[in-house]
Write a protein that holds these residues in place. Sequence first.
Motif, short mmCIF file in Angstrom:
data_model
loop_
_atom_site.label_atom_id
_atom_site.label_comp_id
_atom_site.label_asym_id
_atom_site.label_seq_id
_atom_site.Cartn_x
_atom_site.Cartn_y
_atom_site.Cartn_z
N GLY A 7 35.74 40.82 39.81
CA GLY A 7 37.13 40.76 39.34
C GLY A 7 37.48 39.33 38.96
O GLY A 7 37.33 38.41 39.77
N GLY A 9 40.56 38.30 37.80
CA GLY A 9 42.02 38.15 37.70
C GLY A 9 42.42 36.96 38.56
O GLY A 9 41.63 36.01 38.74
N MET A 10 43.62 37.01 39.12
CA MET A 10 44.15 35.84 39.82
C MET A 10 43.31 35.46 41.05
O MET A 10 42.96 34.30 41.23
N ALA A 11 42.98 36.44 41.91
CA ALA A 11 42.22 36.12 43.11
C ALA A 11 40.81 35.66 42.73
O ALA A 11 40.26 34.73 43.34
N ASP A 34 33.70 41.21 35.38
CA ASP A 34 34.95 41.90 34.99
C ASP A 34 34.77 42.41 33.57
O ASP A 34 33.88 41.96 32.83
N GLY A 42 43.65 39.35 34.53
CA GLY A 42 43.89 40.47 35.44
C GLY A 42 44.84 41.47 34.82
O GLY A 42 45.15 41.39 33.62
N TYR A 43 45.34 42.38 35.64
CA TYR A 43 46.17 43.49 35.12
C TYR A 43 47.55 43.05 34.61
O TYR A 43 47.93 43.38 33.50
N LEU A 54 57.91 37.16 34.17
CA LEU A 54 57.44 36.86 35.53
C LEU A 54 58.59 37.18 36.48
O LEU A 54 59.76 36.95 36.13
N ASN A 55 58.26 37.67 37.67
CA ASN A 55 59.35 37.93 38.61
C ASN A 55 59.61 36.74 39.54
O ASN A 55 60.38 36.81 40.47
N VAL A 117 32.00 45.82 34.41
CA VAL A 117 32.64 46.25 35.65
C VAL A 117 31.55 46.64 36.66
O VAL A 117 30.52 47.19 36.27
N VAL A 118 31.77 46.35 37.91
CA VAL A 118 30.80 46.70 38.96
C VAL A 118 31.05 48.14 39.40
O VAL A 118 32.20 48.51 39.67
N CYS A 144 37.62 40.89 44.37
CA CYS A 144 38.94 40.43 43.88
C CYS A 144 39.40 41.44 42.84
O CYS A 144 39.65 41.09 41.69
N ILE A 145 39.47 42.70 43.25
CA ILE A 145 39.57 43.80 42.28
C ILE A 145 41.00 44.29 42.07
O ILE A 145 41.21 45.31 41.41
N GLY A 146 41.97 43.55 42.61
CA GLY A 146 43.37 43.88 42.31
C GLY A 146 43.80 45.19 42.93
O GLY A 146 43.33 45.59 44.00
N GLY A 449 52.05 38.46 45.23
CA GLY A 449 52.39 37.22 44.53
C GLY A 449 51.13 36.40 44.38
O GLY A 449 50.30 36.38 45.30
N VAL A 450 51.01 35.76 43.24
CA VAL A 450 49.78 35.00 42.97
C VAL A 450 49.56 33.95 44.07
O VAL A 450 48.48 33.86 44.66
C1 LIG Z 1 53.21 44.79 36.79
C2 LIG Z 1 53.01 43.69 37.75
C3 LIG Z 1 53.73 42.49 37.61
C4 LIG Z 1 53.54 41.45 38.49
N1 LIG Z 1 54.24 40.28 38.32
C5 LIG Z 1 54.01 39.23 39.14
C6 LIG Z 1 54.67 37.97 38.94
O1 LIG Z 1 55.49 37.82 38.04
N2 LIG Z 1 54.38 36.94 39.78
C7 LIG Z 1 53.48 37.07 40.80
O2 LIG Z 1 53.23 36.09 41.54
N3 LIG Z 1 52.85 38.25 41.03
C8 LIG Z 1 53.11 39.32 40.24
N4 LIG Z 1 52.49 40.52 40.47
C9 LIG Z 1 51.63 40.66 41.64
C10 LIG Z 1 50.23 40.44 41.10
O3 LIG Z 1 49.52 41.64 41.06
C11 LIG Z 1 49.41 39.49 41.86
O4 LIG Z 1 50.13 38.35 42.10
C12 LIG Z 1 48.08 39.15 41.16
O5 LIG Z 1 47.93 39.56 39.83
C13 LIG Z 1 47.04 39.86 41.96
O6 LIG Z 1 45.83 39.26 41.68
P1 LIG Z 1 44.48 40.07 41.90
O7 LIG Z 1 43.39 39.14 41.54
O8 LIG Z 1 44.48 40.69 43.24
O9 LIG Z 1 44.57 41.26 40.84
P2 LIG Z 1 44.44 41.16 39.26
O10 LIG Z 1 45.00 39.87 38.79
O11 LIG Z 1 44.94 42.40 38.67
O12 LIG Z 1 42.85 41.11 39.02
C14 LIG Z 1 41.97 42.13 39.38
C15 LIG Z 1 40.83 42.12 38.40
O13 LIG Z 1 39.74 42.86 38.93
C16 LIG Z 1 39.13 43.57 37.88
N5 LIG Z 1 38.37 44.68 38.45
C17 LIG Z 1 38.82 45.78 39.08
N6 LIG Z 1 37.80 46.57 39.47
C18 LIG Z 1 36.67 45.94 39.08
C19 LIG Z 1 35.29 46.26 39.18
N7 LIG Z 1 34.87 47.38 39.77
N8 LIG Z 1 34.38 45.40 38.65
C20 LIG Z 1 34.79 44.24 38.05
N9 LIG Z 1 36.09 43.90 37.91
C21 LIG Z 1 37.01 44.74 38.43
C22 LIG Z 1 40.29 43.99 36.99
O14 LIG Z 1 39.85 44.28 35.68
C23 LIG Z 1 41.18 42.75 37.05
O15 LIG Z 1 40.90 41.84 36.03
C24 LIG Z 1 52.65 41.59 39.58
C25 LIG Z 1 51.94 42.79 39.73
C26 LIG Z 1 52.12 43.83 38.84
C27 LIG Z 1 51.34 45.09 39.02
#
Ligand SMILES: Cc1cc2nc3c(=O)[nH]c(=O)nc-3n(C[C@H](O)[C@H](O)[C@H](O)COP(=O)(O)OP(=O)(O)OC[C@H]3O[C@@H](n4cnc5c(N)ncnc54)[C@H](O)[C@@H]3O)c2cc1C
Length: 466
Positions: A7, A9-11, A34, A42-43, A54-55, A117-118, A144-146, A449-450
């Motif tokens: 993943g 995305g942010m994490a 990813d 990320g999503y 952004l919230n 994707v894994v 870090c799959i969100g 939150g990020v």
């Molecule tokens: C609609 C929405 C709006 C948001 N707005 C805010 C905001 O304004 N400010 C804030 O701080 N937070 C916000 N958030 C919270 C936000 O989700 C988190 O802060 C941050 O994006 C989470 O990071 P993450 O890495 O966990 O997930 P993501 O950033 O979503 O990253 C996950 C990644 O993993 C990948 N992935 C998933 N499964 C697999 C796999 N099997 N193999 C490879 N890759 C994979 C996905 O494609 C994706 O790119 C929001 C959330 C949502 C849903």
Amino acid sequence: MKIAIVGAGMAGIGTLRYYIDHIDNPDMEIYMFDDSNAAGTGYPFGPDDDALLLNQRLKKMTLAPWDDKKEYVKYLKKNNPDLLKHEFITRPEFGEYSKDVFSEYVKDSRVTFVPTVVDDIDVIEKTYIIHADEKYEVDIVHLCIGQLPQTDIYNLKEIDKYIATPFPIERNSEVLLNAKSVGVIGTNLTSLDIIMYLHHNNYKNDILVTSRSGTVPFIRGNEAEVDIDVEALKQNRDITIQTIVDIFKEETKKQGIDFHLLTELNDMPVLDSLTYQLEHLDTLGVVQQIAEAMSEVLREVWNHLSIEDKKYYIKHIKGTHGQLTGPFPKMTAEKIVELIEAGQLTYVSGVKDISYDDEFVINSEDGSYSADVMVSAVGPNLSGENLADENNASPLVKTLIEKGILQVDELGGIKITYPEFSVISKAGVLDTMKLYGNLVSTTHINNSGVNLILKKIPHSIDKIIQ
Ligand SMILES: Cc1cc2nc3c(=O)[nH]c(=O)nc-3n(C[C@H](O)[C@H](O)[C@H](O)COP(=O)(O)OP(=O)(O)OC[C@H]3O[C@@H](n4cnc5c(N)ncnc54)[C@H](O)[C@@H]3O)c2cc1C
């Protein structure tokens, strides 16, 4: 040392840069996986419509909370100073920064980005086999799959005019903007995004926002200071949920605010509640600051609370607490008020069922309504047997649960140790497999939150390196 980051995305970006900036190992090999469209954003933050805000205030956003809390502000000063005039900017704008950070770090010769994707992981003694375009053997895995896909409460996934995943919303523009009416399932922040998208694109037909509870997040109040010794409370290992609630009540009282206001706002029709809030942004700001302080305490003491306390919090308090700590911008609220007053937007609460018969039929306590297109805005279902089932499908999570590598926590979500974020498999703790984000939000409580997610990554990596 071979490391897989699943993943980007942010994490995932946070994990990558912590290894590069803080782990002194010229021989490490990092494989990052990813889909190439999602990598770097990320999503939530990918390229999309400008209506999606952004919230958080932009000055609170950073991808390096451990090194430089002002990194994003500095980035904007250099790359897009005009944006600094705004309090809230769009999510795709933040995504440009995350993508730039990702592109910079992925250039390191120790990093390989695999645009796949894994779909499975094997655990073989102290190593892991990652199944992607080919198999990769690694020593450490960071998941870090969100979040899981949004849940399909009413089993509508087979219907063409049902939008199960709203973002990127531009991908759904034709269906949405040509709809005779749009229904939205859920009243959370995603539902506000959908309304704002429709408004921004001159949609003139009816919008119905449906839910069981009828509660809408609160408006972000004015910035406020409160005097709570968060650090001392975090160290209090005897704290209970009741103590936290009492402190909340005491603090609001000290500030001249009646704690019952929150229930009253939730009992009002949405229009009245928003109108009241818009006129009391100072009051809201104070209550939100207290709720934020309580959230900070709760995140630290959560794993010392009794299971009864945790269940009580989740059942009775989390909803309102989330309304306060995940608020939305004032300018969005002003638009929502305009749309309700113009008769274009209706909130339907007490929904019992939604079915399809040439159009979507919403059956609620107040009667029956219909919509041409229906969009889901309900978020994922983390609870027990529903986690990653066919209505919450995530192939990797489902496979890892079936293999006993991941286990569902009693409170929902996936079991990890805290604060190491190590996966607790059926065979025991996997010290070198970490999981962050929404899937562990019943252990890393209120972590949406990020900054909140990223802040925990350094400790979890340092523990492995030790
Ligand atoms: C609609 C929405 C709006 C948001 N707005 C805010 C905001 O304004 N400010 C804030 O701080 N937070 C916000 N958030 C919270 C936000 O989700 C988190 O802060 C941050 O994006 C989470 O990071 P993450 O890495 O966990 O997930 P993501 O950033 O979503 O990253 C996950 C990644 O993993 C990948 N992935 C998933 N499964 C697999 C796999 N099997 N193999 C490879 N890759 C994979 C996905 O494609 C994706 O790119 C929001 C959330 C949502 C849903």
